[in-house]
Write a protein that holds these residues in place. Sequence first.
Motif, PDB file in Angstrom:
ATOM      1  N   ILE A  23       0.853  -1.192   0.000  1.00  0.00           N
ATOM      2  CA  ILE A  23       0.000   0.000   0.000  1.00  0.00           C
ATOM      3  C   ILE A  23       0.889   1.242   0.000  1.00  0.00           C
ATOM      4  O   ILE A  23       1.745   1.406   0.863  1.00  0.00           O
ATOM      5  CB  ILE A  23      -0.944   0.015   1.216  1.00  0.00           C
ATOM      6  N   ILE A  24       0.665   2.087  -0.984  1.00  0.00           N
ATOM      7  CA  ILE A  24       1.422   3.329  -1.144  1.00  0.00           C
ATOM      8  C   ILE A  24       0.446   4.499  -1.130  1.00  0.00           C
ATOM      9  O   ILE A  24      -0.597   4.455  -1.799  1.00  0.00           O
ATOM     10  CB  ILE A  24       2.189   3.344  -2.491  1.00  0.00           C
ATOM     11  N   ILE A  25       0.781   5.541  -0.384  1.00  0.00           N
ATOM     12  CA  ILE A  25       0.037   6.798  -0.439  1.00  0.00           C
ATOM     13  C   ILE A  25       0.914   7.791  -1.187  1.00  0.00           C
ATOM     14  O   ILE A  25       2.076   7.991  -0.818  1.00  0.00           O
ATOM     15  CB  ILE A  25      -0.303   7.332   0.970  1.00  0.00           C
ATOM     16  N   MET A  26       0.360   8.369  -2.236  1.00  0.00           N
ATOM     17  CA  MET A  26       1.103   9.344  -3.040  1.00  0.00           C
ATOM     18  C   MET A  26       0.486  10.728  -2.860  1.00  0.00           C
ATOM     19  O   MET A  26      -0.721  10.890  -3.018  1.00  0.00           O
ATOM     20  CB  MET A  26       1.075   8.951  -4.522  1.00  0.00           C
ATOM     21  N   ASP A  27       1.323  11.691  -2.526  1.00  0.00           N
ATOM     22  CA  ASP A  27       0.887  13.074  -2.337  1.00  0.00           C
ATOM     23  C   ASP A  27       0.985  13.805  -3.681  1.00  0.00           C
ATOM     24  O   ASP A  27       2.075  14.081  -4.159  1.00  0.00           O
ATOM     25  CB  ASP A  27       1.765  13.752  -1.290  1.00  0.00           C
ATOM     26  N   LEU A  28      -0.169  14.100  -4.272  1.00  0.00           N
ATOM     27  CA  LEU A  28      -0.219  14.742  -5.584  1.00  0.00           C
ATOM     28  C   LEU A  28      -0.575  16.223  -5.503  1.00  0.00           C
ATOM     29  O   LEU A  28      -0.818  16.861  -6.533  1.00  0.00           O
ATOM     30  CB  LEU A  28      -1.227  14.020  -6.487  1.00  0.00           C
ATOM     31  N   ILE A  31       0.639  18.725  -7.988  1.00  0.00           N
ATOM     32  CA  ILE A  31       1.147  17.963  -9.134  1.00  0.00           C
ATOM     33  C   ILE A  31       0.004  17.606 -10.082  1.00  0.00           C
ATOM     34  O   ILE A  31       0.141  17.701 -11.285  1.00  0.00           O
ATOM     35  CB  ILE A  31       1.875  16.684  -8.662  1.00  0.00           C
ATOM     36  N   SER A  32      -1.119  17.190  -9.518  1.00  0.00           N
ATOM     37  CA  SER A  32      -2.281  16.801 -10.314  1.00  0.00           C
ATOM     38  C   SER A  32      -3.423  17.797 -10.102  1.00  0.00           C
ATOM     39  O   SER A  32      -3.755  18.112  -8.959  1.00  0.00           O
ATOM     40  CB  SER A  32      -2.766  15.409  -9.901  1.00  0.00           C
ATOM     41  N   PRO A  33      -4.034  18.248 -11.197  1.00  0.00           N
ATOM     42  CA  PRO A  33      -5.203  19.123 -11.047  1.00  0.00           C
ATOM     43  C   PRO A  33      -6.465  18.338 -10.691  1.00  0.00           C
ATOM     44  O   PRO A  33      -7.489  18.924 -10.366  1.00  0.00           O
ATOM     45  CB  PRO A  33      -5.338  19.759 -12.433  1.00  0.00           C
ATOM     46  N   VAL A  34      -6.388  17.007 -10.725  1.00  0.00           N
ATOM     47  CA  VAL A  34      -7.559  16.160 -10.562  1.00  0.00           C
ATOM     48  C   VAL A  34      -7.793  15.724  -9.118  1.00  0.00           C
ATOM     49  O   VAL A  34      -8.917  15.664  -8.647  1.00  0.00           O
ATOM     50  CB  VAL A  34      -7.440  14.911 -11.480  1.00  0.00           C
ATOM     51  N   LEU A 104       4.761   6.586 -13.263  1.00  0.00           N
ATOM     52  CA  LEU A 104       4.058   7.613 -14.027  1.00  0.00           C
ATOM     53  C   LEU A 104       3.944   8.923 -13.238  1.00  0.00           C
ATOM     54  O   LEU A 104       4.069  10.000 -13.799  1.00  0.00           O
ATOM     55  CB  LEU A 104       2.667   7.091 -14.410  1.00  0.00           C
ATOM     56  N   TRP A 105       3.727   8.803 -11.945  1.00  0.00           N
ATOM     57  CA  TRP A 105       3.595   9.971 -11.067  1.00  0.00           C
ATOM     58  C   TRP A 105       4.828  10.084 -10.160  1.00  0.00           C
ATOM     59  O   TRP A 105       4.711  10.376  -8.978  1.00  0.00           O
ATOM     60  CB  TRP A 105       2.323   9.854 -10.235  1.00  0.00           C
ATOM     61  N   SER A 106       5.993   9.861 -10.703  1.00  0.00           N
ATOM     62  CA  SER A 106       7.214   9.796  -9.892  1.00  0.00           C
ATOM     63  C   SER A 106       7.572  11.128  -9.224  1.00  0.00           C
ATOM     64  O   SER A 106       8.374  11.151  -8.293  1.00  0.00           O
ATOM     65  CB  SER A 106       8.388   9.303 -10.737  1.00  0.00           C
ATOM     66  N   ASP A 107       6.997  12.235  -9.667  1.00  0.00           N
ATOM     67  CA  ASP A 107       7.223  13.532  -9.012  1.00  0.00           C
ATOM     68  C   ASP A 107       6.576  13.594  -7.628  1.00  0.00           C
ATOM     69  O   ASP A 107       6.952  14.420  -6.808  1.00  0.00           O
ATOM     70  CB  ASP A 107       6.647  14.682  -9.851  1.00  0.00           C
TER      71      ASP A 107
END
Length: 115
Positions: A23-28, A31-34, A104-107
């Motif tokens: 389980i990974i939580i990614m902070d976007l 970074i993402s407008p969505v 894909l979202w490596s930032d």
Amino acid sequence: MIDNHNLAELVAKAASDKKARDIIIMDLLGISPVTDSFVICSANSTTQVQAIADNIVEQMEEQGIRLLRKEGYREARWVLLDYGSCVAHIFVEDDRVFYNLERLWSDAKQMSYQG
């Protein structure tokens, strides 16, 4: 009101309760407008993908958090649960490797959820 970080943690915990793996939580945020965050996890089978998705939906409903959109449930190889500021991605392992959202979202800042 539940903030984005707490929402992602609740989603991750609900996934963990049904034995989701990696389980990974990614902070976007910014970074993402969505959406502000992704919770990404793996399951051993399509049956487990559905069980994890069902538990997340149930746990969020108990918190008064409304599901905006659900995709992929019938095939259950990649289920997407959209809660607005947090989107859960539940994969069978092969599909997770193939789509590799982490790359894909490596930032995005990534945090492993240990439950």
